[in-house]
Design a protein around this motif. Structure first.
Motif, PDB file in Angstrom:
ATOM      1  N   SER A  76       0.858  -1.184   0.000  1.00 54.89           N
ATOM      2  CA  SER A  76       0.000   0.000   0.000  1.00 54.89           C
ATOM      3  C   SER A  76       0.893   1.233   0.000  1.00 54.89           C
ATOM      4  O   SER A  76       1.775   1.372   0.857  1.00 54.89           O
ATOM      5  N   THR A  77       0.703   2.112  -0.955  1.00 53.06           N
ATOM      6  CA  THR A  77       1.531   3.310  -1.073  1.00 53.06           C
ATOM      7  C   THR A  77       0.746   4.536  -0.635  1.00 53.06           C
ATOM      8  O   THR A  77      -0.478   4.511  -0.508  1.00 53.06           O
ATOM      9  N   GLY A  78       1.475   5.611  -0.414  1.00 58.83           N
ATOM     10  CA  GLY A  78       0.844   6.859   0.003  1.00 58.83           C
ATOM     11  C   GLY A  78       1.781   7.648   0.890  1.00 58.83           C
ATOM     12  O   GLY A  78       3.004   7.587   0.753  1.00 58.83           O
ATOM     13  N   THR A  79       1.206   8.378   1.823  1.00 61.38           N
ATOM     14  CA  THR A  79       2.013   9.206   2.721  1.00 61.38           C
ATOM     15  C   THR A  79       2.748   8.331   3.733  1.00 61.38           C
ATOM     16  O   THR A  79       2.233   7.312   4.180  1.00 61.38           O
ATOM     17  N   PHE A  80       3.965   8.758   4.077  1.00 60.06           N
ATOM     18  CA  PHE A  80       4.799   8.006   5.013  1.00 60.06           C
ATOM     19  C   PHE A  80       5.478   9.005   5.932  1.00 60.06           C
ATOM     20  O   PHE A  80       5.974  10.044   5.489  1.00 60.06           O
ATOM     21  N   ALA A  81       5.498   8.718   7.228  1.00 59.05           N
ATOM     22  CA  ALA A  81       5.964   9.684   8.223  1.00 59.05           C
ATOM     23  C   ALA A  81       7.392  10.146   7.950  1.00 59.05           C
ATOM     24  O   ALA A  81       7.697  11.348   8.041  1.00 59.05           O
ATOM     25  N   ILE A  82       8.286   9.201   7.631  1.00 60.82           N
ATOM     26  CA  ILE A  82       9.691   9.564   7.426  1.00 60.82           C
ATOM     27  C   ILE A  82       9.827  10.540   6.269  1.00 60.82           C
ATOM     28  O   ILE A  82      10.477  11.586   6.377  1.00 60.82           O
ATOM     29  N   LEU A  83       9.196  10.218   5.142  1.00 64.70           N
ATOM     30  CA  LEU A  83       9.306  11.081   3.971  1.00 64.70           C
ATOM     31  C   LEU A  83       8.622  12.424   4.212  1.00 64.70           C
ATOM     32  O   LEU A  83       9.103  13.467   3.752  1.00 64.70           O
ATOM     33  N   SER A  84       7.494  12.400   4.928  1.00 64.39           N
ATOM     34  CA  SER A  84       6.801  13.655   5.215  1.00 64.39           C
ATOM     35  C   SER A  84       7.672  14.563   6.075  1.00 64.39           C
ATOM     36  O   SER A  84       7.742  15.778   5.847  1.00 64.39           O
TER      37      SER A  84
END
Length: 618
Positions: A76-84
Motif C-alpha cells: 500500500s503506497t501513500g504518505t509516510f511519516a519519514i518522507l513527510s
C-alpha cells in the motif's frame, strides 16, 4: 513491443486474476480503508508543512500509478511519516515561516502555495532520480541500507515526529526548527513557550491520546480474535469534529482546525524546475529511503506469500509514482508499513485493495470534505504520534540484537544517535557510511586458516579448535576467506609470511589464529584455497604475483585451488602465469592436495637417493 510493455506494467495481470476471483465479502471494507488512508494522509501533510488536503491527493494519485507498475501485490503506497518529515524540513528551509506572527488570508494562501510548490518539486526530483536509477538498473542499491540502519532510522524519526508535534498538541504557534540539533531546539522552544499553551487544545490532545493509544494496543494484542480492527481514528475524528462544532472551540478558544477542504482535484501543474538545483540535496536521500523502505517491505510480503519482487521494476513504479503525482501537487510518497499491514489483515491480496482505498479517498475529495472542516489539528497531531507506536517499540529488539551481533548493535546505535542529534538526512548518511565501514573493517581482520584433512575422508577443515585432523609434514594448506583488495593485501602478506616462514614475518609476527604449533620441518608445498575470494583488485593481484616469486625463491612449490574465473582472470592479467605454470592451478583443494602429496613423495625419494649416492661415494 507488446512484450516490453507488459514487462513494464506487470500489475494488470494480477489485477485481472483478482477481478476474476473477486468476491464482495473479501473486499477491504471502508472501516479499514478510511482510517488507513484518508486520515493519516491529512495528518502526515502537517509533517510536510503543507495544507491537509494535499495529504489526500498524495493518498490517491500514487496508489493508482503503483497499481499499474508495481510488483508488490500487497503493498500500500501513500504518505509516510519519514518522507513527510524529510519533506517538511526541506520546505521549512526553503520557505520559512515569516517572523510576523499574524498573516492575512491572502498572505497565508501565498505561503501555502509556495510550500506546496517546493514539496511537489522535491517529489519530482526524487521521482526523476529513481527513474534514472531504473535506467541504470541500480536496484541493487537497496542492499546498502541494512536492516539495523533502516530500523534505527525509523525509530529516530518517530522521536522527531513526536517532538515536532508538541506545539500542535499544546496549541503553540512556533516556527519549525530545521538543521542539526533541531529536535533539541524544538524542545527548548516548547519549554520556553509552555506558559502560553492552550488549555483547550491540551485537553483535546490528552483525550485523543487516551483513546487512540489503548485502541492501537487492543488492535495489536487481539488481532486474531477481533473480526475487524477497532476504527479508533474514525471515532476520534467524529467526536472531535462534533465537539468543536457544537462548542465553537475555533472561535471561543482559538483552536486550530483543518478548515475547508477544496473539492475535486488540483489542476495539473509542472513544478518549478528552477527549484530543482536547490532541492537536489533533499531529493537524493528521499529517493533512497523511498526505494529502500518500499523494496524491503515488498520483499517481506513476497516471501510470505511466495511470489517474486523485481527491485528494478520497483524503482520504475515508485519513480513514476512520485514524478507523475508531483504534477498534481503531491509530496513524496512510498510504501507504508502500517497501511500495508492493515489492508493485508483486512483480506487484501493484490493491488485491488489499493484501488478500493482510492475510491474511499475519492469520496472524501468529492463529497465528504466539508465534514472535516471543524476537525482540530491537534487530533491529527495525535494520530501522527499514535501511528509511530510500532517504530518506538523497535527499541525492544536491541537486547536480542546485542546477543546476535554486537557490530549490528553498534550500527543501530550510531545511526539512531546521528538521526536524533543531527537530522534525518545526515543521520542516514552517517548510518550508511558507518555500516559500510564495519564491513570493510571486518574484511581486514580476517585471518588465513590452516586446513587439515578429516580422518577417513577427503574433506579439509580448519585446524583451529580441532585435534583430529591430519597434517602432512612439509605441506601447508591455507584458506583465505575474504576478498583480496587494496585494504586486505597487507593482512594477506603478513599471514602468508608467518605461515610460510618468509622474510622477517616468522620472527616478529605472532600467529594470527590458534595456539602456537611447533613446525617439524620447513614448508615445501603450499596450497592456497581461494574459494572464498570473491574478487581481487589490481593491488591484491600483484600481491599474489609477488608471493609466487618469493615462494619460488624460497624453493616452496605454490599451488592455487578453487579460484573463480573472475579472480583468475585478474591474476592472469597481473602476470601470475609468468611466475607459475598452468599445472599449478587446480579446481579443488582435494586435487591440489593429492598433487602436493605426490610431489612430496617424489621429493623425499630423490633426497634419499642423493644421500645413498653420497654414502657410496665415501
Amino acid at each position: 513491443m507488446r512484450h516490453d510493455l507488459a514487462s513494464l506494467m506487470p500489475a494488470p495481470k494480477s489485477l485481472g486474476r483478482a477481478f476474476k476471483s473477486w468476491r464482495l465479502d473479501k473486499a477491504p471494507s471502508p472501516q479499514h480503508t478510511f482510517p488507513s488512508t484518508s486520515i493519516p494522509g491529512m495528518a502526515f501533510a502537517l509533517l510536510a508543512s503543507v495544507p491537509p488536503v494535499f495529504g489526500l491527493y498524495t493518498s490517491f494519485f500514487p496508489v493508482l500509478i503503483y497499481s499499474l507498475l508495481g510488483t508488490g501485490r500487497h503493498l500500500s503506497t501513500g504518505t509516510f511519516a519519514i518522507l513527510s518529515l524529510m519533506t517538511g524540513s526541506a520546505v521549512e528551509r526553503l520557505v520559512p515561516e515569516p517572523l510576523v506572527g499574524n498573516l492575512s488570508g491572502t498572505e497565508k494562501e501565498q505561503l501555502d502555495a509556495q510550500r506546496v510548490g517546493v514539496a511537489a518539486a522535491v517529489a519530482f526530483g526524487s521521482g526523476a532520480l529513481m527513474l534514472g536509477m531504473f535506467v541504470l538498473q541500480l536496484g541493487v542499491l537497496s542492499t546498502f541500507l541494512s536492516e539495523p540502519v533502516v530500523k534505527a532510522l525509523t525509530s529516530g524519526v518517530a522521536l522527531h515526529v513526536l517532538v515536532s508535534q508538541l506545539p500542535s498538541l499544546l496549541g503553540l504557534s512556533l516556527p519549525r526548527q530545521i538543521g542539526c540539533f533541531s529536535l533539541f531546539k524544538t524542545l527548548a522552544a516548547v519549554l520556553t513557550a509552555l506558559p502560553r499553551s492552550s488549555l483547550a487544545e491540551l485537553t483535546i490532545s490528552a483525550l485523543s491520546l487516551a483513546l487512540l493509544v489503548p485502541v492501537k494496543e487492543l488492535n495489536v494484542r487481539f488481532r486474531d480474535r477481533l473480526p475487524t480492527p477497532i476504527p479508533g481514528e474514525v471515532v476520534m475524528v467524529l467526536l472531535a469534529s462534533v465537539l468543536c462544532f457544537t462548542s465553537s472551540l475555533d472561535t471561543r478558544y482559538h483552536v486550530q482546525i483543518v478548515g475547508l477542504l477544496p473539492g475535486g482535484f488540483p489542476q495539473p501543474l509542472l513544478p518549478n524546475l528552477a527549484e530543482l538545483p536547490r532541492i537536489l540535496a533533499d531529493s537524493l536521500p528521499i529517493a533512497l529511503v523511498t526505494f529502500a523502505v518500499s523494496a524491503s517491505l515488498a520483499s517481506i510480503y513476497a516471501d510470505k506469500y511466495s511470489y517474486t519482487i523485481d527491485s528494478n521494476q520497483e524503482l520504475l513504479a515508485h519513480g513514476a509514482s512520485n514524478l507523475i503525482s508531483s504534477l498534481f501537487s503531491c509530496f513524496p510518497n512510498s510504501a507504508t508499513l502500517a497501511t500495508t499491514s492493515l489492508l493485508v489483515d483486512a483480506g487484501g491480496k493484490t493491488q485491488l485493495a489499493g484501488l478500493f482505498s482510492c475510491i474511499v479517498v475519492l469520496s472524501v475529495l468529492l463529497w465528504l470534505g466539508p465534514f472535516f472542516y471543524y476537525l482540530p489539528k491537534a487530533v491529527l497531531a495525535c494520530i501522527n504520534i499514535s501511528s509511530m507506536r510500532q517504530m518506538f517499540f523497535q527499541m525492544q529488539e536491541l537486547p536480542q540484537l546485542w546477543h546476535i551481533s554486537r557490530v549490528d548493535f553498534a550500527v543501530w546505535m550510531v545511526t539512531w544517535v546521528a538521526v536524533v542529534t543531527l537530522n534525518v538526512d545526515l543521520g542516514l548518511a552517517v548510518g550508511v557510511v558507518f555500516s559500510m565501514m564495519t564491513v570493510v573493517c571486518r574484511t581486514q581482520r580476517v585471518q588465513c586458516l590452516a586446513l587439515g584433512q578429516a580422518e577417513g575422508t577427503e574433506l579439509y577443515r580448519p585446524l583451529r579448535g580441532s585435534h583430529k585432523l591430519l597434517q602432512v609434514p612439509g605441506l601447508c594448506i591455507l584458506s583465505y576467506p575474504t576478498p583480496l583488495y587494496f585494504g586486505t593485501r597487507g593482512q594477506f602478506r603478513r599471514n602468508l609470511e608467518w605461515h610460510l616462514g618468509l622474510g622477517e614475518g616468522e620472527k616478529e609476527t605472532s600467529k594470527p589464529d590458534g595456539p602456537t604449533v611447533a613446525v617439524a620441518e620447513p614448508v615445501r608445498v603450499v596450497v592456497l584455497d581461494f574459494s572464498a575470494v570473491t574478487f581481487a583488485d589490481a593491488a591484491g593481484a600483484r600481491e599474489v604475483v609477488q608471493l609466487a616469486s618469493r615462494c619460488r625463491d624460497a624453493r616452496i612449490h605454490l599451488l592455487l585451488a578453487q579460484c573463480n574465473a573472475s579472480v583468475l582472470g585478474t591474476l592472469t592479467r597481473a602476470g601470475l602465469l609468468d611466475r607459475v605454470t598452468p599445472d599449478q592451478l587446480f579446481v579443488s583443494v582435494q586435487d591440489a592436495a593429492a598433487y602436493a602429496l605426490g610431489s612430496l613423495v617424489r621429493g623425499s625419494s630423490t633426497r634419499s637417493e642423493s644421500r645413498e649416492a653420497l654414502g657410496c661415494g665415501k
